[in-house]
Enzyme design. Structure first.
Site, mmCIF file in Angstrom:
data_model
loop_
_atom_site.group_PDB
_atom_site.id
_atom_site.type_symbol
_atom_site.label_atom_id
_atom_site.label_comp_id
_atom_site.label_asym_id
_atom_site.label_seq_id
_atom_site.Cartn_x
_atom_site.Cartn_y
_atom_site.Cartn_z
ATOM 1 N N GLY A 4 48.607 -38.491 -91.668
ATOM 2 C CA GLY A 4 49.214 -38.279 -93.231
ATOM 3 C C GLY A 4 50.570 -37.308 -93.044
ATOM 4 O O GLY A 4 50.651 -36.624 -92.057
ATOM 5 N N GLU A 22 42.359 -32.307 -87.141
ATOM 6 C CA GLU A 22 42.607 -31.796 -88.370
ATOM 7 C C GLU A 22 42.405 -30.279 -88.347
ATOM 8 O O GLU A 22 42.921 -29.249 -89.122
ATOM 9 C CB GLU A 22 42.188 -32.346 -89.609
ATOM 10 C CG GLU A 22 42.682 -33.609 -90.037
ATOM 11 C CD GLU A 22 42.403 -34.933 -89.416
ATOM 12 O OE1 GLU A 22 41.695 -34.580 -88.473
ATOM 13 O OE2 GLU A 22 42.715 -35.782 -89.574
ATOM 14 N N GLY A 49 45.242 -39.930 -90.456
ATOM 15 C CA GLY A 49 45.397 -40.949 -91.259
ATOM 16 C C GLY A 49 45.628 -42.323 -90.559
ATOM 17 O O GLY A 49 45.273 -43.513 -91.165
ATOM 18 N N ASP A 97 39.152 -36.353 -92.455
ATOM 19 C CA ASP A 97 38.982 -36.835 -93.715
ATOM 20 C C ASP A 97 39.232 -38.552 -93.582
ATOM 21 O O ASP A 97 38.828 -39.128 -92.770
ATOM 22 C CB ASP A 97 40.100 -36.399 -94.850
ATOM 23 C CG ASP A 97 41.567 -36.453 -94.390
ATOM 24 O OD1 ASP A 97 41.734 -36.774 -93.242
ATOM 25 O OD2 ASP A 97 42.393 -36.493 -95.588
HETATM 26 C C1 QUE Z 1 46.736 -32.109 -86.710
HETATM 27 C C2 QUE Z 1 47.133 -33.309 -87.653
HETATM 28 C C3 QUE Z 1 48.109 -33.733 -87.741
HETATM 29 C C4 QUE Z 1 48.924 -33.429 -86.530
HETATM 30 C C5 QUE Z 1 48.874 -32.394 -85.794
HETATM 31 C C6 QUE Z 1 47.638 -31.737 -85.879
HETATM 32 C C7 QUE Z 1 48.496 -34.705 -88.709
HETATM 33 C C8 QUE Z 1 50.061 -35.540 -88.493
HETATM 34 C C9 QUE Z 1 50.737 -34.952 -87.829
HETATM 35 C C10 QUE Z 1 52.211 -35.375 -87.359
HETATM 36 C C11 QUE Z 1 52.856 -35.334 -86.282
HETATM 37 C C12 QUE Z 1 53.990 -35.975 -86.131
HETATM 38 C C13 QUE Z 1 54.716 -36.261 -87.047
HETATM 39 C C14 QUE Z 1 54.366 -36.240 -88.385
HETATM 40 C C15 QUE Z 1 52.802 -35.614 -88.622
HETATM 41 O O1 QUE Z 1 50.272 -33.998 -86.910
HETATM 42 O O2 QUE Z 1 47.685 -35.114 -89.522
HETATM 43 O O3 QUE Z 1 54.695 -36.369 -89.450
HETATM 44 O O4 QUE Z 1 56.115 -36.568 -87.133
HETATM 45 O O5 QUE Z 1 50.168 -36.145 -89.657
HETATM 46 O O6 QUE Z 1 47.361 -30.738 -84.678
HETATM 47 O O7 QUE Z 1 46.084 -33.591 -88.577
#
Ligand code: QUE
Length: 335
Positions: free
Chosen positions: A66, A138, A115, A146
């Site tokens: 997400g 998470e 997500g 989740d």
């Molecule tokens: C834990 C997470 C997420 C994470 C790293 C974590 C997560 C998530 C992203 C993420 C990574 C790169 C992106 C971005 C989001 O990293 O939920 O937009 O470009 O979306 O350690 O839960």
């Protein structure tokens, strides 16, 4: 015209949906969740569509999760309704996929976290290649597993899901099949041919392309995971890891101690409760939890440390599992 963040094409009787935010590793933001929900609804109702094929653009990721950076901004602005809206829409999509009346086929190469798992794991077919990296990380950002994973994870064998949800361990494609998160292993070199066969023949094509999943390191770890991750509290899990006396167990304990203590305790409790709930009940529990967990100081701090400043040095409140008040965890579940 700017490219849409969801590309929806029709290929014969297949709705081919591509998550198209490659620079953000196809992370699901509000508009992408809305577009995917709309496309799923149309595909469910259209009698000419026999299945959905979902994948991520850009070759590096299926979906990284997400858009937690955007959620952090809502939290810092005090926008409780906005946070609720985001997760309510995402979890409704997860349920729509779980109840989807036709095959929902995800082709997973590269990163599939959080997500990304939510829009694939609840579907009927989860095809992974050797490049797939599947994780629920998470607790590193003080969220919890989740997107319906409080339903899925406690049902995996040998407490594998509890281990995945607490430590954020990454599974390679073949390991994800062994764990039960994925259904088929297809070598990346055959994915283009599989896609064409899916368009031509439908879901029956998958069986012809699937290969035996090569053995990963998971098989060897399963007995230790089963011994350590069945306990009811983080303290009991840490004690069991200490009793193992192995390098692997010391690493797992260190990972748990680096994560947000509040989030580790909430995540364990949520998965233990989820074992006895239906998927809709799990999603409802998760939605209630977001109201507390996202507004706990650790969430904004975790996203800051991992994704905004990238210093990987979060300062948790409280700083240790020993200092955590069990009443604060119980309060997140409504006492
Ligand atoms: C834990 C997470 C997420 C994470 C790293 C974590 C997560 C998530 C992203 C993420 C990574 C790169 C992106 C971005 C989001 O990293 O939920 O937009 O470009 O979306 O350690 O839960």
């Amino acid at each position: 015209m700017e490219e849409p963040t969801l590309i929806a094409r029709r290929e014969g009787g297949i709705a081919h949906l591509t998550l198209n935010r490659p620079r953000a590793l196809n992370a699901l933001d509000g508009p992408l969740i809305a577009a995917l929900t709309e496309a799923a609804r149309r595909a469910a109702e259209d009698p000419a569509i026999r299945a959905v094929v979902l994948e991520g653009a850009g070759g590096r990721a299926f979906s990284a999760g997400g858009d937690v950076r955007a959620i952090r901004s809502l939290v810092l602005a005090g926008d409780r309704a906005g946070v609720h809206r985001f997760f309510a829409a995402e979890y409704a999509l997860n349920r729509l996929i779980a109840e989807f009346p036709k095959p929902w086929i995800s082709l997973i190469g590269g990163v599939c976290m959080g997500g990304g798992c939510g829009v694939s794991v609840h579907g009927s077919h989860r095809v992974v290649t050797e490049s797939a990296l599947i994780a629920m990380p998470e607790t590193a950002i003080a969220l919890f597993p989740d997107v319906g994973m409080t339903y899925v994870l406690p049902r995996l064998p040998d407490r594998l899901g509890i281990w995945l949800g607490l430590t954020g361990a990454r599974l390679a494609g073949a390991e994800a099949v062994e764990a039960g998160l994925a259904t088929h292993f297809v070598p990346a070199g055959r994915l283009d041919a599989l896609r064409q066969a899916l368009f031509a023949e439908g879901p029956e094509a998958i069986a012809r392309f699937a290969a035996p999943a090569p053995q990963g390191r998971l098989a060897a770890l399963r007995p230790s995971i089963a011994r350590c991750f069945g306990h009811a509290t983080p303290a009991a899990i840490l004690a069991a890891l200490a009793a193992e006396g192995t390098e692997w167990a010391r690493e797992q304990a260190a990972i748990l101690r680096r994560a947000s203590p509040f989030s580790v305790a909430v995540s364990l409790e949520a998965m233990r409760r989820g074992a006895g709930l239906t998927l809709p009940e799990c999603l409802a529990m998760e939605l209630r939890l977001t109201a507390t967990v996202c507004f706990h100081p650790d969430f904004a701090e975790g996203v800051r440390a991992v994704l905004v400043d990238k210093d990987n040095a979060p300062r948790w409140t409280p700083p240790s599992l020993e200092a955590l008040d069990p009443a604060a965890v119980a309060a997140a579940f409504g006492g």
